[in-house]
Design a protein around this motif. Sequence first.
Motif, PDB file in Angstrom:
ATOM      1  N   THR A 226     -30.232   4.908  87.533  1.00 55.75           N
ATOM      2  CA  THR A 226     -30.013   4.321  86.209  1.00 55.75           C
ATOM      3  C   THR A 226     -31.320   4.234  85.428  1.00 55.75           C
ATOM      4  O   THR A 226     -31.376   4.603  84.251  1.00 55.75           O
ATOM      5  N   GLU A 227     -32.388   3.771  86.058  1.00 55.83           N
ATOM      6  CA  GLU A 227     -33.680   3.659  85.383  1.00 55.83           C
ATOM      7  C   GLU A 227     -34.237   5.044  85.046  1.00 55.83           C
ATOM      8  O   GLU A 227     -34.792   5.251  83.971  1.00 55.83           O
TER       9      GLU A 227
ATOM     10  N   ARG B 184     -32.470   6.146  81.999  1.00 51.24           N
ATOM     11  CA  ARG B 184     -32.971   5.456  80.806  1.00 51.24           C
ATOM     12  C   ARG B 184     -34.259   6.104  80.318  1.00 51.24           C
ATOM     13  O   ARG B 184     -34.435   6.333  79.132  1.00 51.24           O
TER      14      ARG B 184
ATOM     15  N   THR C 203     -27.246   8.546  79.981  1.00 56.10           N
ATOM     16  CA  THR C 203     -26.405   7.483  80.520  1.00 56.10           C
ATOM     17  C   THR C 203     -26.496   7.526  82.043  1.00 56.10           C
ATOM     18  O   THR C 203     -26.959   8.513  82.630  1.00 56.10           O
ATOM     19  N   GLN C 204     -25.990   6.489  82.692  1.00 57.93           N
ATOM     20  CA  GLN C 204     -26.031   6.440  84.148  1.00 57.93           C
ATOM     21  C   GLN C 204     -25.244   7.593  84.752  1.00 57.93           C
ATOM     22  O   GLN C 204     -25.711   8.241  85.689  1.00 57.93           O
TER      23      GLN C 204
ATOM     24  N   ASP D 161     -40.099   2.398  73.209  1.00 56.63           N
ATOM     25  CA  ASP D 161     -39.971   2.721  74.629  1.00 56.63           C
ATOM     26  C   ASP D 161     -40.985   3.806  74.995  1.00 56.63           C
ATOM     27  O   ASP D 161     -40.746   4.997  74.785  1.00 56.63           O
TER      28      ASP D 161
END
Length: 179
Positions: A50-51, A54, A59-60, A141
């Motif tokens: 998941t990270e 990101r 998406t996951q 980010d």
Amino acid sequence: MHERLANLLGATSLAVTDLVLAEITGSAEVSASGAAALVVLAHAPGLGVTELGRRVGLTQSAAARMVDGLQAAGLADRRPGSGRVVRVHLTPEGEQAVGRLLSARGAPLTGVLGALDAAERETLAALLGKLLAALYERIGDADLMCRLCDRHCCTAGAVCPVGQADREAQAATLGEGAR
């Protein structure tokens, strides 16, 4: 006048992106997101799916499919983490692919910069640093912005403008929390 400048910037950024993506995807035979994931994992091994997703803008579920592809190509593997978390690591082949990716990324960029003399390149570096700091304010980010960066060359003898903007934003957030 700003409209023309914006148009020139847009055309330049798109042309450079096309050149870089063509080189990197061909060098390791992976997608653009797969290439970014390999570079991210070289700097942050053991991220969860998941990270990792990101950090590369997926998406996951898309990240899980991407990791499946990297694993099938022998470039990454999954290892159990704590709880249900699965950690992703580069294989030796993945580490070699990162070297090829960063070299492939650098070649067209160096070629484009060859059109400028030394003074123009220095001026452009300062201007790009300013633009990147402003872009960080909009995107917020650093991991996402720097997903294909050769971090060593960006910080060798200089301060990364995105990293600096990130540190300043974190310091400001901590300062607001102390009030």
